[in-house]
Write a protein that holds these residues in place. Structure first.
Motif: not given
Length: 380
Positions: A214-219, A274-285, A292-298
């Motif tokens: 989860l990555r949020g921008s400043g604020g 601001v915005r919040l981004e969710v970035v999934p990682e590729l599961p192993r095996c 595919k992730g997504d972004t929401i603007h707040i």
């Protein structure tokens, strides 16, 4: 007298003739045939993970070979393979008087067949073995003959080289794991805590764990991440700072195709979008080909107003398990409501006031106006 003298000579000649005749009689020598193992396919980690291994001879088998019986001791790695069953249909041993298999130990199985009077003959495998791959990750393992093969004493063949075969486990992936917010934009008051649901669509019954960032921008200050409902899943959070968190979700058993809701609690600390981004990682095996992730603007609530747009000056309050709304604009004709997970809940025609709708922890709402404008806000 002459007859007596010729008798020893005749006897010698007779013995020579017998010896010559014996030399002329052909003696059939046992021919040497190699034993070959072959894996007919790869183990599909994204399917049933089964693979067939056949046992064949390097040449056709003739009736004159007089092979009535065979028995092979096949070794394998029990940590990677599970023996399922012997296979005789479609092989030279199909219809044999007796056939079967049995475990010698945890890593060795014997497979056998024999006829009482009819020699085995023909072209093709003598028999087959069905294995199931135990692992979840791509790998290889070998199947081999670990003891000299058995045959009936009258057989006119000898076994030569004993072969091995390699089983390969591979992933044939095509599915995707996706993470999605319920909407693209959310209106939040500065200094007010709020929750955002994230929906993970699990595509495979083999996923045991996945992670995301989860990555949020400043604020925007991230405060907590948790599962939205009680479940056998376990969620771990590793905070990097107040605007970024690594999250790991684990299941005690492979998941079926399903949806998992995770809620993120956050706080808007500045009066700016601001915005919040969710970035999934590729599961192993896990038989997942992509993520595919997504972004929401707040945005702060006040920044939603535009020229000629009616102000959201109506009032509301929670009474028990419902929201009560009143002082709605005269132009208001319809109220659309979503729950805190972003799911549509109701659409109400505004014919009078006050208006009541089912309450959640917080509800995004849209009020449609006769002039085509609308009011968007969050009841909390």
């Amino acid at each position: 007298m002459e007859s007596a003298m010729l008798s020893p000579v005749s006897s010698l000649i007779g013995r020579i003739l017998v010896a010559v005749l014996l030399l002329w009689v052909p003696v059939r020598a046992q021919r040497i045939v190699d034993v070959q193992l072959a894996a007919l396919s790869t183990a599909n980690l994204c399917g049933d993970k089964q693979v067939v291994v056949t046992i064949s001879l390097s040449t056709p088998l003739y009736a004159s070979d007089s092979l009535l019986l065979f028995e092979f001791a096949v070794g394998y790695d029990p940590a990677k393979l599970q023996f399922v069953a012997p296979l005789f249909t479609g092989t030279l041993a199909e219809g044999a008087d007796y056939s079967g298999s049995g475990a010698i130990d945890s890593a060795t199985v014997r497979v056998y067949a024999f006829n009482v009077t009819r020699p085995l003959r023909g072209t093709g495998p003598l028999c087959g073995l069905l294995f199931r791959y135990r692992g979840d990750c791509p790998d290889t393992t070998t199947v081999r003959l670990v003891l000299p093969p058995e045959k009936n004493a009258e057989a006119n063949i000898q076994y030569g080289q004993l072969g091995t075969t390699t089983i390969e486990a591979v992933e044939y992936t095509s599915s995707s794991l996706t993470a999605q917010f319920p909407y693209d934009t959310a209106s939040v008051a500065k200094g007010t805590g709020f929750e955002l649901p994230i929906e993970f669509n699990i595509p495979s019954s083999r996923i045991r764990a996945w992670s995301f960032r989860l990555r949020g921008s400043g604020g925007l200050r991230l405060e907590s991440v948790q599962l939205a409902a009680s479940d056998s899943l376990v969620l771990f959070v590793e905070s990097i700072d107040s605007t970024e968190q690594n999250v790991y979700v684990q299941s005690p058993s492979p998941l079926r195709v399903r949806k998992v809701i995770v809620t993120c609690s956050a706080l808007l600390t500045r009066f700016e979008p601001v915005r919040l981004e969710v970035v999934p990682e590729l599961p192993r095996c896990a038989c997942v080909a992509s993520v595919k992730g997504d972004t929401i603007h707040i945005v702060p609530s006040e920044t939603l107003s535009v020229p000629n747009q009616p102000t959201s000056s109506f009032r509301y309050a929670q009474v028990g398990d419902v929201w009560k709304l009143w002082d709605l604009p005269e132009q208001a004709i319809e109220l659309v409501v979503w729950d805190s997970l972003g799911r549509f809940t109701s659409k109400v025609a505004l014919t009078g006031q006050p208006v009541t709708v089912q309450a959640d922890r917080w509800n995004p709402v849209l009020i449609r106006m006769r002039d085509g404008n609308d009011i968007r806000t969050v009841l909390r």
